[in-house]
Enzyme design. Structure first.
Site, PDB file in Angstrom:
ATOM      1  N   GLU A 130     -31.707 -16.863 -52.425  1.00  0.00           N
ATOM      2  CA  GLU A 130     -30.360 -17.101 -51.866  1.00  0.00           C
ATOM      3  C   GLU A 130     -30.352 -16.635 -50.413  1.00  0.00           C
ATOM      4  O   GLU A 130     -31.266 -15.912 -49.998  1.00  0.00           O
ATOM      5  CB  GLU A 130     -29.325 -16.306 -52.671  1.00  0.00           C
ATOM      6  N   PRO A 131     -29.307 -17.007 -49.679  1.00  0.00           N
ATOM      7  CA  PRO A 131     -29.278 -16.588 -48.273  1.00  0.00           C
ATOM      8  C   PRO A 131     -29.439 -15.069 -48.108  1.00  0.00           C
ATOM      9  O   PRO A 131     -30.025 -14.617 -47.136  1.00  0.00           O
ATOM     10  CB  PRO A 131     -27.893 -17.054 -47.808  1.00  0.00           C
ATOM     11  N   GLY A 134     -34.143 -12.811 -50.979  1.00  0.00           N
ATOM     12  CA  GLY A 134     -35.429 -13.509 -51.012  1.00  0.00           C
ATOM     13  C   GLY A 134     -36.477 -12.589 -51.616  1.00  0.00           C
ATOM     14  O   GLY A 134     -36.738 -12.618 -52.811  1.00  0.00           O
ATOM     15  N   SER A 135     -37.030 -11.710 -50.772  1.00  0.00           N
ATOM     16  CA  SER A 135     -38.012 -10.742 -51.289  1.00  0.00           C
ATOM     17  C   SER A 135     -37.405  -9.862 -52.368  1.00  0.00           C
ATOM     18  O   SER A 135     -38.105  -9.395 -53.260  1.00  0.00           O
ATOM     19  CB  SER A 135     -38.502  -9.836 -50.156  1.00  0.00           C
ATOM     20  N   ARG A 244     -49.943 -17.744 -57.228  1.00  0.00           N
ATOM     21  CA  ARG A 244     -50.414 -17.104 -55.988  1.00  0.00           C
ATOM     22  C   ARG A 244     -51.883 -17.388 -55.715  1.00  0.00           C
ATOM     23  O   ARG A 244     -52.268 -17.662 -54.573  1.00  0.00           O
ATOM     24  CB  ARG A 244     -50.139 -15.597 -56.053  1.00  0.00           C
ATOM     25  N   GLN A 337     -58.248 -23.605 -30.901  1.00  0.00           N
ATOM     26  CA  GLN A 337     -58.819 -23.056 -29.661  1.00  0.00           C
ATOM     27  C   GLN A 337     -60.116 -23.786 -29.299  1.00  0.00           C
ATOM     28  O   GLN A 337     -60.320 -24.168 -28.151  1.00  0.00           O
ATOM     29  CB  GLN A 337     -59.082 -21.551 -29.870  1.00  0.00           C
ATOM     30  N   ILE A 338     -60.954 -24.017 -30.301  1.00  0.00           N
ATOM     31  CA  ILE A 338     -62.244 -24.691 -30.056  1.00  0.00           C
ATOM     32  C   ILE A 338     -62.021 -26.118 -29.560  1.00  0.00           C
ATOM     33  O   ILE A 338     -62.778 -26.627 -28.743  1.00  0.00           O
ATOM     34  CB  ILE A 338     -63.109 -24.649 -31.344  1.00  0.00           C
ATOM     35  N   GLU A 364     -43.567 -17.598 -52.059  1.00  0.00           N
ATOM     36  CA  GLU A 364     -44.160 -16.974 -53.262  1.00  0.00           C
ATOM     37  C   GLU A 364     -44.612 -15.535 -52.990  1.00  0.00           C
ATOM     38  O   GLU A 364     -45.658 -15.092 -53.451  1.00  0.00           O
ATOM     39  CB  GLU A 364     -45.274 -17.844 -53.832  1.00  0.00           C
TER      40      GLU A 364
HETATM   41  C1  FAD Z   1     -40.827 -23.680 -47.373  1.00  0.00           C
HETATM   42  C2  FAD Z   1     -40.306 -22.690 -48.371  1.00  0.00           C
HETATM   43  C3  FAD Z   1     -40.268 -23.022 -49.721  1.00  0.00           C
HETATM   44  C4  FAD Z   1     -39.729 -22.120 -50.654  1.00  0.00           C
HETATM   45  N1  FAD Z   1     -39.618 -22.488 -51.970  1.00  0.00           N
HETATM   46  C5  FAD Z   1     -38.877 -21.720 -52.817  1.00  0.00           C
HETATM   47  C6  FAD Z   1     -38.543 -22.176 -54.139  1.00  0.00           C
HETATM   48  O1  FAD Z   1     -38.952 -23.251 -54.563  1.00  0.00           O
HETATM   49  N2  FAD Z   1     -37.734 -21.404 -54.916  1.00  0.00           N
HETATM   50  C7  FAD Z   1     -37.255 -20.194 -54.503  1.00  0.00           C
HETATM   51  O2  FAD Z   1     -36.534 -19.544 -55.259  1.00  0.00           O
HETATM   52  N3  FAD Z   1     -37.577 -19.715 -53.249  1.00  0.00           N
HETATM   53  C8  FAD Z   1     -38.360 -20.454 -52.409  1.00  0.00           C
HETATM   54  N4  FAD Z   1     -38.652 -20.000 -51.140  1.00  0.00           N
HETATM   55  C9  FAD Z   1     -38.140 -18.704 -50.710  1.00  0.00           C
HETATM   56  C10 FAD Z   1     -39.212 -17.660 -50.443  1.00  0.00           C
HETATM   57  O3  FAD Z   1     -39.747 -17.214 -51.664  1.00  0.00           O
HETATM   58  C11 FAD Z   1     -38.574 -16.565 -49.609  1.00  0.00           C
HETATM   59  O4  FAD Z   1     -38.333 -17.105 -48.323  1.00  0.00           O
HETATM   60  C12 FAD Z   1     -39.453 -15.348 -49.513  1.00  0.00           C
HETATM   61  O5  FAD Z   1     -39.530 -14.689 -50.758  1.00  0.00           O
HETATM   62  C13 FAD Z   1     -38.932 -14.345 -48.452  1.00  0.00           C
HETATM   63  O6  FAD Z   1     -37.564 -14.123 -48.618  1.00  0.00           O
HETATM   64  P1  FAD Z   1     -36.590 -14.202 -47.343  1.00  0.00           P
HETATM   65  O7  FAD Z   1     -36.871 -15.477 -46.657  1.00  0.00           O
HETATM   66  O8  FAD Z   1     -35.211 -13.954 -47.820  1.00  0.00           O
HETATM   67  O9  FAD Z   1     -37.041 -13.005 -46.414  1.00  0.00           O
HETATM   68  P2  FAD Z   1     -36.575 -11.490 -46.568  1.00  0.00           P
HETATM   69  O10 FAD Z   1     -36.746 -11.038 -47.967  1.00  0.00           O
HETATM   70  O11 FAD Z   1     -35.230 -11.328 -45.962  1.00  0.00           O
HETATM   71  O12 FAD Z   1     -37.644 -10.765 -45.663  1.00  0.00           O
HETATM   72  C14 FAD Z   1     -37.585 -10.758 -44.233  1.00  0.00           C
HETATM   73  C15 FAD Z   1     -38.786  -9.976 -43.730  1.00  0.00           C
HETATM   74  O13 FAD Z   1     -38.726  -8.620 -44.198  1.00  0.00           O
HETATM   75  C16 FAD Z   1     -39.890  -8.321 -44.937  1.00  0.00           C
HETATM   76  N5  FAD Z   1     -39.541  -7.435 -46.030  1.00  0.00           N
HETATM   77  C17 FAD Z   1     -38.613  -7.645 -46.999  1.00  0.00           C
HETATM   78  N6  FAD Z   1     -38.578  -6.600 -47.839  1.00  0.00           N
HETATM   79  C18 FAD Z   1     -39.517  -5.730 -47.407  1.00  0.00           C
HETATM   80  C19 FAD Z   1     -39.986  -4.472 -47.880  1.00  0.00           C
HETATM   81  N7  FAD Z   1     -39.485  -3.894 -48.970  1.00  0.00           N
HETATM   82  N8  FAD Z   1     -40.958  -3.835 -47.180  1.00  0.00           N
HETATM   83  C20 FAD Z   1     -41.480  -4.418 -46.063  1.00  0.00           C
HETATM   84  N9  FAD Z   1     -41.085  -5.603 -45.581  1.00  0.00           N
HETATM   85  C21 FAD Z   1     -40.123  -6.257 -46.254  1.00  0.00           C
HETATM   86  C22 FAD Z   1     -40.411  -9.658 -45.442  1.00  0.00           C
HETATM   87  O14 FAD Z   1     -41.774  -9.594 -45.794  1.00  0.00           O
HETATM   88  C23 FAD Z   1     -40.124 -10.523 -44.237  1.00  0.00           C
HETATM   89  O15 FAD Z   1     -41.106 -10.319 -43.283  1.00  0.00           O
HETATM   90  C24 FAD Z   1     -39.261 -20.846 -50.214  1.00  0.00           C
HETATM   91  C25 FAD Z   1     -39.338 -20.511 -48.850  1.00  0.00           C
HETATM   92  C26 FAD Z   1     -39.848 -21.412 -47.927  1.00  0.00           C
HETATM   93  C27 FAD Z   1     -39.878 -21.019 -46.490  1.00  0.00           C
END
Ligand code: FAD
Length: 389
Positions: A130-131, A134-135, A244, A337-338, A364
């Protein structure tokens, strides 16, 4: 320890390689020209006809159980096939497969969702992100509220792969705010598009677009819960964990193709009277790329092998994904680069791969989340340093 491929593995690998070279690579130019036109990166009827052609050759349900009409070739063979498919820019995968968690549905759900997905007549998408979540999927805010024998879903999902084309979604929603999401608070629903959710593409820097999904008072019959009420979180984690090592495997194929392009170009590009291949600066980029590709290959195959042995491979899968996605990004950068200025143009697929590969470090589970998992396993003693398992 025997690293050789069996005759069957070699035969399948060669057949897929020929399919990629004859059927998919010739489409790359056209695909580069039509970037942005199709959210899957390739014209849908063409995609379908390629799948049917592959089916005639026996490539259908490569890792799907035989009782569902699959070939059940196992994880190692699936990884070897992913390496071959990764050699082309065309985002193709063989048909006859379904998301792992759909196998956990009841008999009716298997009939309505699993089997049509395997047959290719219905298309799914996995909607967790969701917006604001994610993580950290425990922060999801989409809700499902019981109303008679229905649940009413409200909320928004984002970045959902295949969400623009899907006939149904596996959507995750909070069903009990008083319970932790990981333990009783979240439920997974199977929701048909006709039930009322909508989607729109999210433009990205890559050649294809995931979707935003909107749920506004979407009424879902209670028998559309996948698994049990409150058990959604573990289903979500199970889905994410499945692929993965496959991302790493696909990165191997892509990086090998790119490295071959760099070797060929370095041999024929002359500067200051000599091929650039004679320069140590170029040779080191080639050598570093080869070393990293080779390392990823064995990391991915080890994770796949553990899956075949029904062993917990989450640690190896995280290592393979972290290293493999970083590897592919480093290799494409060196290969660009190459190639000098030519690498930066749209005449060659390099710049497109440069953009497309970036997402492997994000979806993922980001790099940072893979680091977290690997370190947690070490610090909590889930894996033993130096152990053979
Ligand atoms: C092209 C694409 C396809 C996707 N497909 C799917 C799908 O089919 N279904 C689905 O459900 N999702 C999907 N996703 C979502 C994807 O899994 C999330 O974008 C991803 O998990 C990261 O979440 P976020 O974008 O909210 O980033 P955030 O969680 O907001 O993270 C932002 C940054 O902070 C870092 N961060 C976050 N928490 C921590 C922590 N505890 N410690 C250190 N660093 C941290 C992250 O690594 C990242 O660098 C997709 C995304 C993309 C771009």
């Amino acid at each position: 320890m025997d690293f050789t491929l069996s005759d069957e593995q070699k035969m399948i690998q060669q057949t897929v390689r020929r399919f990629v070279e004859r059927e998919l690579m010739p489409l790359e130019n056209e695909m580069l020209q039509s970037e942005g036109k199709y959210s899957t990166g390739i014209e849908p009827t063409l995609f379908h006809s390629l799948r049917m052609k592959a089916k005639e050759m026996g490539f259908w349900g490569i890792n799907t159980p035989e009782e569902y009409g699959g070939a059940n070739l196992g994880a190692v063979m699936t990884a070897l096939i992913a390496m071959e498919l990764g050699r082309t820019l065309v985002p193709f995968s063989f048909g006859g497969a379904a998301d792992n968690i759909l196998y956990l549905g009841n008999e009716q759900q298997k009939k309505e969702y699993l089997i049509p997905t395997i047959e290719g007549t219905r298309h799914s998408c996995f909607a967790l992100t969701e917006p604001r979540a994610g993580s950290d999927p425990s922060a999801i805010r989409t809700t499902a509220v019981k109303d008679g024998n229905h649940w009413v879903i409200n909320g928004q999902k984002v970045f959902i792969t295949g969400g623009n084309e899907a006939d149904f979604t596996m959507v995750f929603a909070v069903t009990d705010r008083n319970k932790p999401p990981q333990n009783g608070g979240v439920t997974c629903f199977l929701v048909d598009r006709e039930m009322g959710w909508t989607s729109r593409p999210v433009p990205t820097m890559g050649g294809w677009s995931p979707a935003e999904l909107f749920f506004e008072n979407v009424r879902v019959p209670e028998d559309h819960i996948l698994g049990e009420v409150g058990r959604g979180f573990s289903l979500g984690m199970q889905w994410i964990g499945q692929g993965r090592w496959l991302i790493a495997a696909r990165c191997v194929g892509t990086a090998e193709r790119l490295l071959q392009m760099a070797v060929d170009y370095a041999r024929q590009r002359v500067t200051f009277g000599q091929p650039i291949a004679d320069r140590q600066a170029i040779q080191w980029m080639l050598a570093d790329s080869k070393v990293e590709i080779e390392a990823t290959k064995w990391l991915a195959l080890h994770a796949a092998w553990k899956a075949d042995q029904k062993m917990d491979n989450h640690h190896e899968a995280s290592i393979a994904k972290l290293y493999g996605s970083g590897m592919a990004n480093r290799v494409v950068d060196r290969v660009m680069q190459i190639h000098g200025g030519m690498g930066y143009t749209r005449e060659l697929p390099i710049e497109r791969w440069y953009r497309d590969l970036r997402v492997t470090r994000i979806y993922e589970g980001t790099d940072e989340i893979q680091h977290f998992i690997i370190a947690r396993d070490l610090l909590k003693g889930y894996v033993k340093i130096g152990a053979w398992e």
